[in-house]
Design an enzyme around this catalytic site. Structure first.
Site, PDB file in Angstrom:
ATOM      1  N   LEU A  78      61.555 -19.176 106.389  1.00 58.43           N
ATOM      2  CA  LEU A  78      60.985 -18.380 105.319  1.00 58.43           C
ATOM      3  C   LEU A  78      62.099 -17.941 104.383  1.00 58.43           C
ATOM      4  O   LEU A  78      63.243 -17.742 104.811  1.00 58.43           O
ATOM      5  CB  LEU A  78      60.271 -17.137 105.880  1.00 58.43           C
ATOM      6  CG  LEU A  78      59.090 -17.372 106.823  1.00 58.43           C
ATOM      7  CD1 LEU A  78      58.594 -16.048 107.390  1.00 58.43           C
ATOM      8  CD2 LEU A  78      57.955 -18.109 106.112  1.00 58.43           C
ATOM      9  N   ASP A  79      61.765 -17.759 103.107  1.00 61.10           N
ATOM     10  CA  ASP A  79      62.726 -17.220 102.157  1.00 61.10           C
ATOM     11  C   ASP A  79      63.239 -15.863 102.640  1.00 61.10           C
ATOM     12  O   ASP A  79      62.554 -15.163 103.392  1.00 61.10           O
ATOM     13  CB  ASP A  79      62.083 -17.030 100.782  1.00 61.10           C
ATOM     14  CG  ASP A  79      61.660 -18.336 100.143  1.00 61.10           C
ATOM     15  OD1 ASP A  79      62.204 -19.385 100.535  1.00 61.10           O
ATOM     16  OD2 ASP A  79      60.783 -18.301  99.261  1.00 61.10           O
ATOM     17  N   ARG A  80      64.407 -15.471 102.149  1.00 59.34           N
ATOM     18  CA  ARG A  80      64.992 -14.192 102.538  1.00 59.34           C
ATOM     19  C   ARG A  80      63.996 -13.039 102.367  1.00 59.34           C
ATOM     20  O   ARG A  80      63.858 -12.179 103.235  1.00 59.34           O
ATOM     21  CB  ARG A  80      66.242 -13.915 101.692  1.00 59.34           C
ATOM     22  CG  ARG A  80      66.907 -12.565 101.999  1.00 59.34           C
ATOM     23  CD  ARG A  80      67.802 -12.128 100.860  1.00 59.34           C
ATOM     24  NE  ARG A  80      68.968 -12.976 100.731  1.00 59.34           N
ATOM     25  CZ  ARG A  80      70.157 -12.692 101.262  1.00 59.34           C
ATOM     26  NH1 ARG A  80      70.321 -11.585 101.962  1.00 59.34           N
ATOM     27  NH2 ARG A  80      71.166 -13.512 101.086  1.00 59.34           N
TER      28      ARG A  80
END
Length: 290
Positions: free
Chosen positions: A130-132
Site C-alpha cells: 500500500l502507498d505510504r
C-alpha cells in the site's frame, strides 16, 4: 525452515515430486533450490524426488536458510491474523510498507520481519503493498516457500475512500488505461497505449461536498484508485498528488492530513488448508468520514 508431510493412501505409489507439488504447492524452481541448498528426507534418509512413496511414509523438507535484505526491528504491529505461513497486519497511514533506498528502517516490513523470526517464520515478504498514506490490510509471507505459494492466491480486496463531490450513479465501473507519466512516480489516464485498468465503485454515503465509496479493483495498477477517481472528477480527499484545486481546498478546510484511502478487506483461499480466509479492518478516520 522445515516442513513435514505424511503420505496418505491417496498418494501411495505416486512420484514424490508430484505429491509435493499437489499437497504443498511446491514449485519446480523452489524444489530444485531445496535439493541444491537444503535436503529432502524420506523416512529420515536423503532421497531424489523421482522416487515413489508409500502410505505412511514421512517426508521432511529442509529449506535453505534465508537472509533478509533489510534488518528486523521491534515495533508496533496491529496483527489481524496469522498462521505458520502468513501474517496479516493493519498498516497505519503514514508508514512505508517496505524499506527502500531512501528509508531502510522503521517500515512495516522491518517490524513484521522481527515478529516472523520470533514466531517460527524464516523471513518476511510483502504479498501486497500500500502507498505510504494508505492504511489497511497487508499480507506478509513468512518464508520464501510461503512467498512462492502466495503467487497463486485468488485474493479479493475491497477499499474504502472518501472522495471530493459525489458520482452521479450509485455504482459503476471506471475503465481507463493508466500509464506512468515521466520520470517521477505519478501515473495518468492516457491513450490506449496505457495498461488496461478497471475500478468498480459503490457509493455508500453522500455528504454535501464529499462521499464515501467502496471500491474493488479488477486490475492492480500503481495508484489505480487515486488516478481513476481523479480522472472522473472526484479526487480522494487528502490526496496531494492527484488533487484538483477544489479538492485540495476542501481537504485543507476539513483538516484532512492524508489521502482517505483504506484497504478494508482481504479474502483468499488458503493454498495449503483450502480454507477461505476473510480479513477485515475498519479505518481509523473521524466519524464523519466513515
Amino acid at each position: 525452515m522445515k516442513l513435514d508431510l505424511k503420505i496418505s493412501a491417496n498418494d501411495a505409489g505416486r512420484v514424490l515430486k508430484y505429491v509435493l507439488r499437489d499437497r504443498l504447492c511446491l514449485s519446480s524452481t523452489l524444489l530444485r533450490r531445496v535439493k541444491a541448498e537444503g535436503d529432502v528426507l524420506l523416512n529420515g534418509k536423503s532421497v531424489f524426488v523421482n522416487v515413489s512413496v508409500n502410505e505412511g511414509d514421512t517426508v521432511e523438507l529442509c529449506f535453505p536458510e534465508e537472509e533478509a535484505d533489510f534488518p528486523a526491528e521491534d515495533g508496533p504491529l496491529s496483527i489481524l491474523w496469522e498462521d505458520r505461513h502468513f501474517l496479516a497486519v493493519d498498516k497505519p497511514a503514514g508508514m512505508l510498507t517496505h524499506p527502500s533506498h531512501s528509508r531502510y528502517t522503521g517500515t512495516l516490513a522491518n517490524y513484521a520481519l522481527s515478529h516472523s523470526l520470533a514466531n517460527g517464520g524464516a523471513g518476511c515478504h510483502a504479498v501486497n503493498r500500500l502507498d505510504r498514506d494508505t492504511s489497511g490490510i497487508i499480507l506478509f509471507a513468512k518464508s520464501s516457500y510461503a512467498k512462492s505459494i502466495a503467487a497463486a492466491l485468488d485474493y479479493e480486496k475491497l477499499y474504502l475512500a472518501v472522495v471530493f463531490g459525489s458520482p452521479d450513479a450509485d455504482s459503476g465501473a471506471i475503465e481507463l488505461p493508466i500509464k506512468r507519466a515521466g520520470a517521477d512516480n505519478m501515473r495518468r489516464v492516457t491513450a490506449p497505449d496505457g495498461s488496461p485498468s478497471i475500478t468498480h465503485y459503490t457509493v455508500l454515503r453522500r455528504s454535501e461536498n464529499y462521499s464515501l465509496l467502496r471500491l474493488r479493483l479488477e486490475t492492480g495498477r500503481t495508484h489505480q484508485i487515486r488516478v481513476h477517481m481523479a480522472a472522473i472528477g472526484h479526487p480522494l480527499l487528502g490526496d496531494r498528488l492527484y488533487c484538483s484545486a477544489a479538492s485540495a481546498a476542501l481537504s485543507e478546510a476539513l483538516g484532512v492530513p492524508h489521502q482517505l484511502l483504506h484497504a478494508e478487506s482481504l479474502s483468499f483461499t488458503h493454498p495449503i488448508s483450502g480454507e477461505r480466509v476473510a480479513l477485515h479492518a475498519a479505518p481509523k478516520w473521524p466519524d464523519n468520514f466513515r
